[in-house]
Design an enzyme around this catalytic site. Structure first.
Site, PDB file in Angstrom:
ATOM      1  N   ARG A  64      16.544   3.148   5.023  1.00 32.14           N
ATOM      2  CA  ARG A  64      15.370   2.282   5.011  1.00 32.14           C
ATOM      3  C   ARG A  64      14.998   1.850   3.598  1.00 32.14           C
ATOM      4  O   ARG A  64      14.278   0.860   3.411  1.00 32.14           O
ATOM      5  CB  ARG A  64      14.199   3.031   5.665  1.00 32.14           C
ATOM      6  CG  ARG A  64      12.956   2.205   5.915  1.00 32.14           C
ATOM      7  CD  ARG A  64      11.931   3.010   6.706  1.00 32.14           C
ATOM      8  NE  ARG A  64      12.440   3.309   8.019  1.00 32.14           N
ATOM      9  CZ  ARG A  64      12.394   2.482   9.065  1.00 32.14           C
ATOM     10  NH1 ARG A  64      11.850   1.291   8.921  1.00 32.14           N
ATOM     11  NH2 ARG A  64      12.899   2.824  10.217  1.00 32.14           N
ATOM     12  N   ASP A 139      13.306  -5.635  14.148  1.00 28.55           N
ATOM     13  CA  ASP A 139      12.569  -4.375  14.276  1.00 28.55           C
ATOM     14  C   ASP A 139      13.351  -3.341  15.086  1.00 28.55           C
ATOM     15  O   ASP A 139      12.772  -2.531  15.795  1.00 28.55           O
ATOM     16  CB  ASP A 139      11.203  -4.640  14.923  1.00 28.55           C
ATOM     17  CG  ASP A 139      10.234  -3.481  14.702  1.00 28.55           C
ATOM     18  OD1 ASP A 139      10.429  -2.722  13.742  1.00 28.55           O
ATOM     19  OD2 ASP A 139       9.294  -3.341  15.505  1.00 28.55           O
ATOM     20  N   LEU A 163       1.945  -8.700   6.411  1.00 28.41           N
ATOM     21  CA  LEU A 163       2.329  -9.938   5.748  1.00 28.41           C
ATOM     22  C   LEU A 163       1.275 -11.009   6.020  1.00 28.41           C
ATOM     23  O   LEU A 163       0.877 -11.230   7.165  1.00 28.41           O
ATOM     24  CB  LEU A 163       3.691 -10.425   6.250  1.00 28.41           C
ATOM     25  CG  LEU A 163       4.259 -11.597   5.440  1.00 28.41           C
ATOM     26  CD1 LEU A 163       4.917 -11.088   4.163  1.00 28.41           C
ATOM     27  CD2 LEU A 163       5.244 -12.408   6.260  1.00 28.41           C
ATOM     28  N   LEU A 174       8.428 -11.096  12.753  1.00 29.44           N
ATOM     29  CA  LEU A 174       9.499 -11.237  11.775  1.00 29.44           C
ATOM     30  C   LEU A 174      10.842 -10.800  12.336  1.00 29.44           C
ATOM     31  O   LEU A 174      10.928  -9.827  13.092  1.00 29.44           O
ATOM     32  CB  LEU A 174       9.191 -10.412  10.521  1.00 29.44           C
ATOM     33  CG  LEU A 174       7.933 -10.791   9.741  1.00 29.44           C
ATOM     34  CD1 LEU A 174       7.716  -9.818   8.596  1.00 29.44           C
ATOM     35  CD2 LEU A 174       8.027 -12.228   9.218  1.00 29.44           C
ATOM     36  N   CYS A 196     -10.873  -9.591  -2.693  1.00 31.58           N
ATOM     37  CA  CYS A 196     -11.275  -9.390  -1.293  1.00 31.58           C
ATOM     38  C   CYS A 196     -10.808  -8.031  -0.788  1.00 31.58           C
ATOM     39  O   CYS A 196      -9.682  -7.607  -1.060  1.00 31.58           O
ATOM     40  CB  CYS A 196     -10.683 -10.502  -0.427  1.00 31.58           C
ATOM     41  SG  CYS A 196     -11.046 -10.323   1.337  1.00 31.58           S
ATOM     42  N   CYS A 199     -10.267  -6.399   4.839  1.00 34.01           N
ATOM     43  CA  CYS A 199      -9.372  -5.657   5.722  1.00 34.01           C
ATOM     44  C   CYS A 199      -9.532  -4.162   5.545  1.00 34.01           C
ATOM     45  O   CYS A 199      -9.396  -3.390   6.509  1.00 34.01           O
ATOM     46  CB  CYS A 199      -7.922  -6.071   5.492  1.00 34.01           C
ATOM     47  SG  CYS A 199      -7.307  -5.780   3.820  1.00 34.01           S
ATOM     48  N   CYS A 219      -4.589   5.384  11.682  1.00 28.95           N
ATOM     49  CA  CYS A 219      -4.570   3.991  12.132  1.00 28.95           C
ATOM     50  C   CYS A 219      -4.642   3.926  13.655  1.00 28.95           C
ATOM     51  O   CYS A 219      -3.847   4.572  14.350  1.00 28.95           O
ATOM     52  CB  CYS A 219      -3.299   3.319  11.627  1.00 28.95           C
ATOM     53  SG  CYS A 219      -3.044   1.653  12.240  1.00 28.95           S
ATOM     54  N   LYS A 228       2.351  10.484  20.160  1.00 28.15           N
ATOM     55  CA  LYS A 228       2.734  11.023  21.462  1.00 28.15           C
ATOM     56  C   LYS A 228       1.854  12.177  21.919  1.00 28.15           C
ATOM     57  O   LYS A 228       1.953  12.623  23.066  1.00 28.15           O
ATOM     58  CB  LYS A 228       4.194  11.493  21.411  1.00 28.15           C
ATOM     59  CG  LYS A 228       5.180  10.375  21.133  1.00 28.15           C
ATOM     60  CD  LYS A 228       6.591  10.903  20.989  1.00 28.15           C
ATOM     61  CE  LYS A 228       7.564   9.774  20.643  1.00 28.15           C
ATOM     62  NZ  LYS A 228       8.937  10.283  20.423  1.00 28.15           N
ATOM     63  N   CYS A 253      -9.151 -11.220   7.921  1.00 19.50           N
ATOM     64  CA  CYS A 253      -8.572 -11.808   6.708  1.00 19.50           C
ATOM     65  C   CYS A 253      -8.996 -13.270   6.566  1.00 19.50           C
ATOM     66  O   CYS A 253      -8.851 -14.058   7.501  1.00 19.50           O
ATOM     67  CB  CYS A 253      -7.049 -11.705   6.770  1.00 19.50           C
ATOM     68  SG  CYS A 253      -6.208 -12.460   5.357  1.00 19.50           S
TER      69      CYS A 253
END
Length: 382
Positions: A64, A139, A163, A174, A196, A199, A219, A228, A253
């Protein structure tokens, strides 16, 4: 301009023309190289355990860390974006707590299917014309698409790590083609977040330890989709009626754009996913769940986690009419479901009703974590 540059430029033009025909809204090209800063950021994220129980991130961390770890012969990345901008502000769905708030990206067909078919078609045409090797990613492999998309000029990663595009706001699916062809790269996009921090400030669970950093363990998107296990009490109230994902940080945003008619047609919400009543979701067994959410991202998460989340939303709804639907779930096969059925009942029922439910079900429960919900301190129910 050299012959190689002319060829790379012509191929780039062909890619953009084909992408437009396929209904892809954004295209950019990046030249591949090792990125020490990106590698360090990933290592820090994993060392802080901010990936939660997404073990696959750690398992494939070495691959990754950069596209060249996946495919050393690759020279260029072609990044595609397709808008899934909603027709209206998704935060409006948080007002009616008797309905489930479902993230915009999950309301239509699974984006893996939407994008992969288009990009594979384009990759075949490109390979035939260029003679170069290609690999397609949507993905489905340890490829970090967002940093590549920023490098390719599609936008920049905002302080919420999503993004952000000047043309499409926060709403881009994406996908990528890696290729051995040396293509003319696009210029990257500057960060336009400025001072700013909307967010960061809107997040109900304080999931951003610092700008440009995310702790997935806090999150709501992670908790309701990827996680899980049982959801910790501290997060249940802030989840509100969010049953699948969270759009808060994206929706506020100031660069956001909402859908045009053409975009709505390309990625329309399905009626069964468009913020349905909680009562309908509580009644789903596995077969009904699979039928209802076939072909959507929701199906991949599975019935038990979605009903777990729906019970949390029910407990937050203040709607006592849901109690007859919640009680049978105290005998569900899933410990995740039984635990949240207890929690939701304790939030909605009267003291007398809770005592009666406890007498009926507590002795039958042999899972210690589920049984502990009967004795959760009152302050953790708020």
């Amino acid at each position: 301009m050299s012959e190689a540059q002319n060829s790379g430029s012509a191929l780039g033009g062909m890619i953009r023309a084909e992408a437009a025909k396929l209904g892809l809204d954004a295209v950019g090209i990046a030249r591949l190289a090792d990125d020490a800063e990106l590698t360090a950021r990933l290592a820090h994220f994993l060392s802080e355990n901010r990936h939660g129980d997404m073990d696959w991130m750690e398992t494939h961390a070495d691959r990754r860390a950069g596209p060249l770890r996946l495919w050393p012969d690759a020279k260029s990345a072609i990044i595609f974006g397709q808008s899934y901008a909603p027709p209206a502000n998704p935060l409006d769905a948080l007002r009616d707590r008797s309905n489930a708030a479902i993230s915009v990206y999950a309301k239509g067909r699974d984006y893996h299917d939407v994008l992969k078919k288009k990009i594979k078609s384009l990759a075949r045409s490109f390979s035939e014309r260029s003679g170069a090797e290609v690999k397609v990613f949507v993905d489905t492999a340890p490829l970090m698409e967002k940093p590549l998309a920023a490098k390719a000029g599609l936008g920049w990663q905002g302080k919420h790590t999503i993004l952000v595009s000047r043309e499409h706001g926060n709403w881009l699916f994406l996908g990528a083609i890696l290729t051995t062809a040396e293509l003319e790269p696009d210029a990257g996009t500057e960060d336009h977040c400025g001072s700013c921090r909307r967010c960061l400030d809107v997040c109900p669970t304080n999931a951003f330890p610092a700008p440009y950093q995310l702790d997935a363990r806090r999150c709501i998107a992670y908790l309701t989709i990827e996680h899980k296990g049982h959801i910790a009490p501290e997060f249940r109230g802030p989840i509100g009626n969010r049953v699948f994902g969270c759009d808060d940080c994206a929706a506020v945003c100031p660069w956001n754009k909402f859908a045009s008619a053409a975009t709505e047609i390309r990625y329309a919400a399905r009626p069964e996913t468009d913020n349905p009543p909680l009562a309908e979701l509580l009644a789903l067994d596995d077969a009904a769940f699979r039928l209802r959410f076939a072909g959507t991202p929701i199906k991949r998460t599975g019935r038990d986690r979605v009903v777990r989340n729906t019970l949390i939303a029910s407990g937050n709804s203040g709607d006592r009419s849901l109690l007859p639907l919640i009680e049978p779930l105290m005998e569900d096969n899933s410990a995740l479901v039984r635990a949240m059925a207890i929690w939701a009942s304790r939030r909605l029922a009267s003291d007398a009703e809770i005592d009666a439910l406890r007498k009926r079900y507590e002795a039958r429960e042999h899972d210690a974590e589920v049984a502990a919900e009967w004795n959760l301190p009152i302050e953790e129910l708020r």
